[in-house]
Design a protein around this motif. Sequence first.
Motif, PDB file in Angstrom:
ATOM      1  N   PRO A  13       0.953  -1.177   0.038  1.00 28.31           N
ATOM      2  CA  PRO A  13      -0.089   0.159  -0.162  1.00 28.31           C
ATOM      3  C   PRO A  13       0.844   1.214  -0.085  1.00 28.31           C
ATOM      4  CG  PRO A  13      -0.940  -1.461   1.645  1.00 28.31           C
ATOM      5  CD  PRO A  13       0.558  -2.140   1.129  1.00 28.31           C
ATOM      6  N   ALA A  14       2.112   1.283   0.715  1.00 28.78           N
ATOM      7  CA  ALA A  14       2.857   2.347   0.654  1.00 28.78           C
ATOM      8  C   ALA A  14       3.546   2.612  -0.737  1.00 28.78           C
ATOM      9  CB  ALA A  14       3.909   2.102   1.756  1.00 28.78           C
ATOM     10  N   ALA A  15       3.833   1.446  -1.351  1.00 30.09           N
ATOM     11  CA  ALA A  15       4.416   1.693  -2.843  1.00 30.09           C
ATOM     12  C   ALA A  15       3.154   2.410  -3.542  1.00 30.09           C
ATOM     13  CB  ALA A  15       4.859   0.589  -3.119  1.00 30.09           C
ATOM     14  N   THR A  16       2.099   1.834  -3.556  1.00 27.36           N
ATOM     15  CA  THR A  16       0.855   2.329  -4.277  1.00 27.36           C
ATOM     16  C   THR A  16       0.666   3.763  -4.241  1.00 27.36           C
ATOM     17  OG1 THR A  16      -0.081   0.077  -4.376  1.00 27.36           O
ATOM     18  CG2 THR A  16      -1.583   1.922  -4.908  1.00 27.36           C
ATOM     19  N   LEU A  17       0.797   4.104  -2.854  1.00 23.77           N
ATOM     20  CA  LEU A  17       0.463   5.530  -2.461  1.00 23.77           C
ATOM     21  C   LEU A  17       1.444   6.453  -2.867  1.00 23.77           C
ATOM     22  CD1 LEU A  17      -1.239   7.517  -0.940  1.00 23.77           C
ATOM     23  CD2 LEU A  17       0.125   7.064   1.096  1.00 23.77           C
ATOM     24  N   ALA A  18       2.586   5.928  -2.979  1.00 26.38           N
ATOM     25  CA  ALA A  18       3.711   6.670  -3.687  1.00 26.38           C
ATOM     26  C   ALA A  18       3.589   7.024  -5.091  1.00 26.38           C
ATOM     27  CB  ALA A  18       5.172   6.005  -3.297  1.00 26.38           C
ATOM     28  N   TRP A  19       3.200   5.939  -5.799  1.00 28.14           N
ATOM     29  CA  TRP A  19       2.880   5.974  -7.125  1.00 28.14           C
ATOM     30  C   TRP A  19       1.609   6.973  -7.476  1.00 28.14           C
ATOM     31  CZ3 TRP A  19       6.207   5.160 -11.222  1.00 28.14           C
ATOM     32  CH2 TRP A  19       7.274   4.284 -10.877  1.00 28.14           C
ATOM     33  N   LEU A  20       0.805   6.973  -6.886  1.00 31.27           N
ATOM     34  CA  LEU A  20      -0.487   7.975  -6.857  1.00 31.27           C
ATOM     35  C   LEU A  20       0.039   9.402  -6.627  1.00 31.27           C
ATOM     36  CD1 LEU A  20      -3.340   5.742  -5.227  1.00 31.27           C
ATOM     37  CD2 LEU A  20      -3.113   6.267  -7.627  1.00 31.27           C
ATOM     38  N   ILE A  21       0.932   9.384  -5.752  1.00 30.23           N
ATOM     39  CA  ILE A  21       1.490  10.681  -5.292  1.00 30.23           C
ATOM     40  C   ILE A  21       2.086  11.485  -6.333  1.00 30.23           C
ATOM     41  CG2 ILE A  21       2.823  11.996  -3.803  1.00 30.23           C
ATOM     42  CD1 ILE A  21       2.074  10.420  -1.250  1.00 30.23           C
ATOM     43  N   LEU A  22       2.994  10.372  -6.902  1.00 31.05           N
ATOM     44  CA  LEU A  22       3.984  10.868  -8.065  1.00 31.05           C
ATOM     45  C   LEU A  22       3.059  11.283  -9.320  1.00 31.05           C
ATOM     46  CD1 LEU A  22       6.770  10.948  -9.200  1.00 31.05           C
ATOM     47  CD2 LEU A  22       6.479   8.786  -9.877  1.00 31.05           C
ATOM     48  N   LEU A  23       1.950  10.246  -9.664  1.00 29.37           N
ATOM     49  CA  LEU A  23       1.153  10.738 -10.780  1.00 29.37           C
ATOM     50  C   LEU A  23       0.348  12.031 -10.285  1.00 29.37           C
ATOM     51  CD1 LEU A  23      -0.055   9.887 -13.332  1.00 29.37           C
ATOM     52  CD2 LEU A  23      -1.966   8.730 -11.888  1.00 29.37           C
ATOM     53  N   ALA A  24      -0.111  12.381  -9.104  1.00 22.81           N
ATOM     54  CA  ALA A  24      -0.541  13.768  -9.041  1.00 22.81           C
ATOM     55  C   ALA A  24       0.304  14.919  -9.226  1.00 22.81           C
ATOM     56  CB  ALA A  24      -1.400  13.675  -7.591  1.00 22.81           C
ATOM     57  N   SER A  25       1.495  14.877  -8.667  1.00 21.16           N
ATOM     58  CA  SER A  25       2.544  15.441  -8.980  1.00 21.16           C
ATOM     59  C   SER A  25       2.976  15.936 -10.549  1.00 21.16           C
ATOM     60  CB  SER A  25       3.809  15.128  -8.147  1.00 21.16           C
ATOM     61  OG  SER A  25       3.656  15.057  -6.684  1.00 21.16           O
ATOM     62  N   ALA A  26       2.805  14.682 -11.178  1.00 17.12           N
ATOM     63  CA  ALA A  26       3.102  15.060 -12.519  1.00 17.12           C
ATOM     64  C   ALA A  26       1.974  15.815 -13.124  1.00 17.12           C
ATOM     65  CB  ALA A  26       3.220  13.613 -13.306  1.00 17.12           C
ATOM     66  N   VAL A  27       0.774  15.572 -12.903  1.00 13.75           N
ATOM     67  CA  VAL A  27      -0.433  16.479 -13.423  1.00 13.75           C
ATOM     68  C   VAL A  27      -0.193  17.984 -12.836  1.00 13.75           C
ATOM     69  CG1 VAL A  27      -2.922  17.061 -13.104  1.00 13.75           C
ATOM     70  CG2 VAL A  27      -2.049  14.698 -13.383  1.00 13.75           C
ATOM     71  N   LEU A  28       0.243  18.279 -11.679  1.00 16.94           N
ATOM     72  CA  LEU A  28       0.631  19.476 -11.183  1.00 16.94           C
ATOM     73  C   LEU A  28       1.681  20.082 -11.975  1.00 16.94           C
ATOM     74  CD1 LEU A  28       0.014  19.027  -7.388  1.00 16.94           C
ATOM     75  CD2 LEU A  28      -1.287  20.365  -8.776  1.00 16.94           C
ATOM     76  N   GLU A  29       2.588  19.104 -12.402  1.00 20.98           N
ATOM     77  CA  GLU A  29       3.618  19.791 -13.119  1.00 20.98           C
ATOM     78  C   GLU A  29       3.370  20.414 -14.460  1.00 20.98           C
ATOM     79  OE1 GLU A  29       7.817  18.803 -15.498  1.00 20.98           O
ATOM     80  OE2 GLU A  29       6.529  17.153 -14.805  1.00 20.98           O
TER      81      GLU A  29
END
Length: 133
Positions: A13-29
Amino acid sequence: MAADRTPAAAKAPAATLAWLILLASAVLEAVWATALGLSDGFTQPLPTLVFAVAATLSLAGLGLAVKSIPLGTAYAVWVGIGAALTVGWAMATGVEPASPLKLVFIAGIVGCAAGLKLLPAANPASSRTLPPS
């Protein structure tokens, strides 16, 4: 060196959350890159504010994601997805012309980012140990 006692089930779950955060960060980029273009050299207040907030949140999310995802992989995915979304938005809004070849190359960027996600994760503890001499 102490053994890692975190169960594999707890890491998922921690890895999945990290990937979701990364995806959201890419959208914010993509949001901050677009706002940067609209800010007219930081002379337009609203796009400048959107840029500042989105850039801060995007980099904070990237920083959180790299706690669980290797930096090189996280950065490549962050930049790739953010760039693809930025160009996609520019084409969708008519700011930049679209072409079939451009779409193929953008799909290639997204495919490469997805490929990095699909690669098996290396065990960090095993990569730090030296082979027996």
